[in-house]
Design a protein around this motif. Structure first.
Motif, PDB file in Angstrom:
ATOM      1  N   PRO A 204      43.344  10.377 -59.603  1.00  0.00           N
ATOM      2  CA  PRO A 204      42.881  10.624 -58.233  1.00  0.00           C
ATOM      3  C   PRO A 204      42.124   9.421 -57.678  1.00  0.00           C
ATOM      4  O   PRO A 204      41.465   8.684 -58.418  1.00  0.00           O
ATOM      5  CB  PRO A 204      41.948  11.838 -58.376  1.00  0.00           C
ATOM      6  CG  PRO A 204      42.334  12.470 -59.668  1.00  0.00           C
ATOM      7  CD  PRO A 204      42.783  11.350 -60.567  1.00  0.00           C
TER       8      PRO A 204
ATOM      9  N   ARG B  98      40.896  17.756 -49.958  1.00  0.00           N
ATOM     10  CA  ARG B  98      40.658  16.329 -49.819  1.00  0.00           C
ATOM     11  C   ARG B  98      40.358  15.900 -48.389  1.00  0.00           C
ATOM     12  O   ARG B  98      39.681  14.893 -48.172  1.00  0.00           O
ATOM     13  CB  ARG B  98      41.880  15.526 -50.308  1.00  0.00           C
ATOM     14  CG  ARG B  98      42.244  15.701 -51.759  1.00  0.00           C
ATOM     15  CD  ARG B  98      41.154  15.209 -52.702  1.00  0.00           C
ATOM     16  NE  ARG B  98      40.782  13.835 -52.515  1.00  0.00           N
ATOM     17  CZ  ARG B  98      41.419  12.795 -53.068  1.00  0.00           C
ATOM     18  NH1 ARG B  98      42.471  12.995 -53.833  1.00  0.00           N
ATOM     19  NH2 ARG B  98      40.992  11.576 -52.868  1.00  0.00           N
TER      20      ARG B  98
ATOM     21  N   ARG C 251      47.985  12.688 -46.329  1.00  0.00           N
ATOM     22  CA  ARG C 251      48.151  13.266 -47.663  1.00  0.00           C
ATOM     23  C   ARG C 251      49.403  12.727 -48.359  1.00  0.00           C
ATOM     24  O   ARG C 251      49.415  12.560 -49.582  1.00  0.00           O
ATOM     25  CB  ARG C 251      48.211  14.802 -47.560  1.00  0.00           C
ATOM     26  CG  ARG C 251      46.923  15.428 -47.081  1.00  0.00           C
ATOM     27  CD  ARG C 251      45.739  15.131 -48.005  1.00  0.00           C
ATOM     28  NE  ARG C 251      45.743  16.010 -49.163  1.00  0.00           N
ATOM     29  CZ  ARG C 251      45.914  15.630 -50.410  1.00  0.00           C
ATOM     30  NH1 ARG C 251      46.098  14.349 -50.686  1.00  0.00           N
ATOM     31  NH2 ARG C 251      45.893  16.490 -51.393  1.00  0.00           N
TER      32      ARG C 251
ATOM     33  N   ARG D  58      34.857  15.846 -48.101  1.00  0.00           N
ATOM     34  CA  ARG D  58      36.234  15.652 -47.651  1.00  0.00           C
ATOM     35  C   ARG D  58      36.280  14.584 -46.564  1.00  0.00           C
ATOM     36  O   ARG D  58      35.282  14.285 -45.919  1.00  0.00           O
ATOM     37  CB  ARG D  58      36.814  16.959 -47.097  1.00  0.00           C
ATOM     38  CG  ARG D  58      36.941  18.078 -48.108  1.00  0.00           C
ATOM     39  CD  ARG D  58      37.632  19.295 -47.505  1.00  0.00           C
ATOM     40  NE  ARG D  58      36.844  19.913 -46.442  1.00  0.00           N
ATOM     41  CZ  ARG D  58      37.282  20.888 -45.660  1.00  0.00           C
ATOM     42  NH1 ARG D  58      38.529  21.338 -45.792  1.00  0.00           N
ATOM     43  NH2 ARG D  58      36.503  21.404 -44.729  1.00  0.00           N
TER      44      ARG D  58
ATOM     45  N   TRP E 178      36.922   8.843 -53.276  1.00  0.00           N
ATOM     46  CA  TRP E 178      36.491   8.265 -52.010  1.00  0.00           C
ATOM     47  C   TRP E 178      35.128   7.591 -52.130  1.00  0.00           C
ATOM     48  O   TRP E 178      34.225   8.089 -52.804  1.00  0.00           O
ATOM     49  CB  TRP E 178      36.429   9.330 -50.922  1.00  0.00           C
ATOM     50  CG  TRP E 178      37.751   9.934 -50.549  1.00  0.00           C
ATOM     51  CD1 TRP E 178      38.054  11.252 -50.504  1.00  0.00           C
ATOM     52  CD2 TRP E 178      38.943   9.235 -50.147  1.00  0.00           C
ATOM     53  NE1 TRP E 178      39.373  11.424 -50.109  1.00  0.00           N
ATOM     54  CE2 TRP E 178      39.939  10.202 -49.882  1.00  0.00           C
ATOM     55  CE3 TRP E 178      39.271   7.887 -49.991  1.00  0.00           C
ATOM     56  CZ2 TRP E 178      41.231   9.875 -49.469  1.00  0.00           C
ATOM     57  CZ3 TRP E 178      40.551   7.549 -49.583  1.00  0.00           C
ATOM     58  CH2 TRP E 178      41.511   8.529 -49.323  1.00  0.00           C
TER      59      TRP E 178
END
Length: 423
Positions: A121, A43, A108, A132, A124
């Motif tokens: 989740p 991530r 995180r 990422r 983004w």
């Protein structure tokens, strides 16, 4: 055999780092040995650039206002490395590697908290261009920013008085909050977005930090031991600093009203305060409801607390009652607060999932939040939610115009860094 997450050590309060109080060990969801050097996982990844002169975003020092975005291709300091078991909690404070691990571990940790509230989740906003999130440390930056594909942190002060934001949980969590809202709501046209959109953004980022900080046992324990569960005492401005060492709790507890901005507003964080204060008071009232449900306080105590709140007699009279009630069952008070924290976190995540960014105003936020209470809890908290929004004048006054341009330290002013890369 159960697979364990990866361990990091974090300072839950910035004052801990300054006072050299030992950081707390936490565990993020990414399994041990799946976080690599950096730290980095699927991530996010961390870099500490060498020779980076400008922060990401639009550099106003350049004639063409060049948009600078990750990844950083230049040299970097030695990354933080996992130990033989895949953990990072062995790193000593005072090193660049600990800073990198603290930044990554905080990001995180906060993502884990809020993905538990979204129950999915977080996707983004920049996912189509960057696989990422880049976490970058730039000491020359006297600020911290969440942008398109990055969170970049600097610090404040100079020389020996310099304090790095890479060790400040509140600052980092606040930026993760911005990244979450950009991802969930998208980015509006900066010319058409309402002032309340930008105020909402700052409020949401503060609330992400507040709720996340309440996932540290030390923060919850300190809060209850200093207040004995009388969280309304945090609204007594003269005592805020001495009662709570946690910055976000102090900032979230305020007495601002939206009517203060009927003639206009200058800074979006000031404009955010009535909304943040309303949600903090909702948290306190839900906490009281949980205490009542567990028979840890009496209905008369809760009713008296509401009636005396705005009077000079509140602190001296009510504190004794809370002292006695808390002493009888401290663990019960803690469980009630954790339950209230999770109710508010779930309500906020669901609200952010439903609300629209276009023409957003605080009335929209309030109405969606009330509908979430109806959907998730049968309207259990409808009265107290509506009452707290009313007390902040939300729904009763209109916000005036923006009275000055966004400053260089404004997230709203840098919204152009949050647009996709041109193909």
């Amino acid at each position: 055999m159960a697979i364990c997450g990866t361990r990091f050590r974090l300072f839950p309060q910035a004052s801990f780092a300054a006072a050299e109080v030992a950081p707390e060990t936490v565990q993020i969801a990414t399994p041990a040995r799946q976080v690599g050097p950096g730290p980095a996982d699927h991530r996010a990844y961390t870099v500490y650039p060498i020779g980076k002169r400008q922060p990401y975003g639009i550099s106003m020092d350049l004639k063409d206002n060049t948009l600078s975005l990750p990844p950083w291709h230049g040299p970097i300091y030695l990354p933080a490395l996992p130990d033989a078991e895949g953990h990072f909690d062995y790193l000593p404070p005072g090193t660049k590697q600990f800073e990198m691990a603290h930044l990554f571990g905080t990001v995180r940790f906060v993502i884990d908290v809020w993905e538990s509230y979204f129950r999915r989740p977080i996707r983004w906003q920049f996912g189509r261009d960057f696989p990422r999130l880049e976490l970058s440390i730039l000491p020359s930056l006297q600020n911290a920013y969440a942008g398109y594909g990055f969170i970049e942190v600097g610090g404040h002060g100079e020389g020996e008085s310099f304090v790095p934001y890479s060790l400040n949980f509140d600052v980092i969590a606040h930026e993760v909050g911005h990244a979450i809202i950009y991802s969930e709501l998208g980015v509006p046209d900066p010319e058409a977005a309402t002032g309340e959109y930008f105020g909402f953004h700052e409020s949401a980022a503060d609330l992400v930090s507040l709720i996340s900080s309440l996932h540290f046992n030390s923060v919850v324990d300190d809060l209850l031991l200093t207040t004995r569960g009388n969280l309304y005492t945090l609204n007594q401005v003269s005592r805020m600093a001495e009662l709570s060492p946690d910055e976000q709790i102090r900032l979230s507890s305020n007495d601002r009203r939206l009517s203060e901005f009927s003639r206009g507003w200058k800074k979006e964080h000031d404009l955010s305060q009535p909304l943040t204060g309303a949600f903090f008071d909702i948290l306190v009232d839900i906490f009281h409801e949980e205490l009542l449900a567990r028979e840890l306080i009496t209905p008369s105590l809760e009713e008296m607390s509401d009636k005396l709140l705005a009077t000079p007699h509140y602190t001296s009279f009510m504190q004794r009652l809370f002292d006695d009630a808390f002493a009888r069952d401290p663990d019960g008070f803690k469980m009630a607060l954790l339950r209230a924290r999770d109710i508010l976190g779930t309500y906020l995540a669901t609200t952010w999932d439903l609300i629209e960014k276009d023409d957003l105003n605080y009335v929209d936020v309030a109405e969606v939040f009330l509908e979430v209470d109806r959907q998730l809890n049968g309207g259990r908290f409808l009265r107290l939610i509506r009452g707290n929004f009313d007390l902040r004048d939300i729904g009763w006054v209109e916000v005036g115009p923006q009275l000055q341009p966004f400053g260089s330290d404004s997230h709203a002013g840098s919204v152009r860094t949050l647009v996709p890369r041109k193909s």
